[in-house]
Design an enzyme around this catalytic site. Structure first.
Site, short mmCIF file in Angstrom:
data_model
loop_
_atom_site.label_atom_id
_atom_site.label_comp_id
_atom_site.label_asym_id
_atom_site.label_seq_id
_atom_site.Cartn_x
_atom_site.Cartn_y
_atom_site.Cartn_z
N GLY A 46 -19.44 -18.71 -0.88
CA GLY A 46 -18.18 -18.88 -1.58
C GLY A 46 -17.61 -17.53 -1.95
N GLN A 51 -12.75 -11.55 -6.82
CA GLN A 51 -13.83 -10.77 -6.20
C GLN A 51 -13.32 -9.82 -5.11
OE1 GLN A 51 -16.39 -14.43 -5.47
NE2 GLN A 51 -17.93 -12.94 -6.05
N CYS A 90 -24.51 -14.20 -6.80
CA CYS A 90 -23.07 -13.96 -6.74
C CYS A 90 -22.83 -12.67 -5.99
CB CYS A 90 -22.52 -13.86 -8.16
SG CYS A 90 -20.74 -13.55 -8.24
N LEU A 91 -21.86 -12.68 -5.09
CA LEU A 91 -21.57 -11.47 -4.30
C LEU A 91 -21.14 -10.31 -5.19
CD1 LEU A 91 -19.72 -13.07 -1.25
CD2 LEU A 91 -22.09 -12.27 -1.36
N HIS A 132 -19.12 -22.81 -9.34
CA HIS A 132 -19.30 -21.36 -9.46
C HIS A 132 -17.97 -20.65 -9.14
CE1 HIS A 132 -21.80 -17.55 -8.88
NE2 HIS A 132 -20.64 -17.22 -8.32
N GLU A 133 -17.30 -21.09 -8.08
CA GLU A 133 -16.04 -20.43 -7.68
C GLU A 133 -14.91 -20.73 -8.66
OE1 GLU A 133 -16.36 -18.11 -5.66
OE2 GLU A 133 -18.31 -18.79 -4.97
N HIS A 136 -15.10 -18.55 -11.55
CA HIS A 136 -14.56 -17.21 -11.28
C HIS A 136 -13.06 -17.15 -11.61
CE1 HIS A 136 -17.48 -14.49 -9.52
NE2 HIS A 136 -17.92 -15.40 -8.68
#
Ligand code: CO
Length: 161
Positions: A46, A51, A90-91, A132-133, A136
């Site tokens: 994702g 991000q 997480c990226l 999760h997204e 963000h």
């Protein structure tokens, strides 16, 4: 194809509430394509616009199964059910993993790249990635929800995220 640089913590943009998208145009389509390339290149499931340094309510999810790529624009969670506990990464936090509790099921409402509204139901890991997204886009990072951080060795017992 364009791979964009990924913003990492503690960049302030990651903790800001994102603005609604109002223009569903070619620019948005191109951005979504670039976000997809960036997510795949980073081996993520994702990616949310903050991000890549953009304060907009745009996120994508692809957990690598038959669900394909989900594009969420101005998404809203309209229903949740149950509970699940599992590891997340997480990226924007390279090498950081932790257990997070979330609802097992979600129903969302969002817009696609053409500005068409849709509803989607998801459960288990797919629901986890979606939540999760969406977090963000509200400036909420998974580290705020971690109940226990996990080492690389502890992570081996879990499904890869
Ligand atoms: Co993340």
């Amino acid at each position: 194809m364009a791979v964009l640089p990924i913003v990492t913590f503690p960049d302030k943009i990651l903790e800001q509430k994102c603005d609604k998208v109002t223009a569903f145009d070619g620019k948005l389509a191109k951005l979504l394509n670039n976000m997809y390339d960036t997510m795949i290149e980073a081996d993520g499931v994702g990616l949310a616009a903050p991000q890549i340094g953009l304060k907009k309510q745009i996120a994508i999810v692809d957990i690598g199964d038959e669900s394909g790529t989900l594009e969420m624009i101005n998404p809203m969670i309209i229903e949740t059910k149950g509970e699940q506990t599992g590891p997340e990464g997480c990226l924007s936090f390279p090498g950081v993993y932790g257990e997070v509790n979330r609802p097992y099921f979600v129903k969302i409402k969002a817009f696609d790249r053409k500005g068409r509204e849709y509803e989607l139901e998801a459960e288990d890991f797919y629901a986890r990635a979606i939540q999760h997204e969406i977090d963000h886009l509200n400036g909420v990072l998974f580290t705020k929800k971690v109940t226990k951080y996990l080492s690389e060795e502890e992570l081996e017992g879990y499904e890869e995220v």
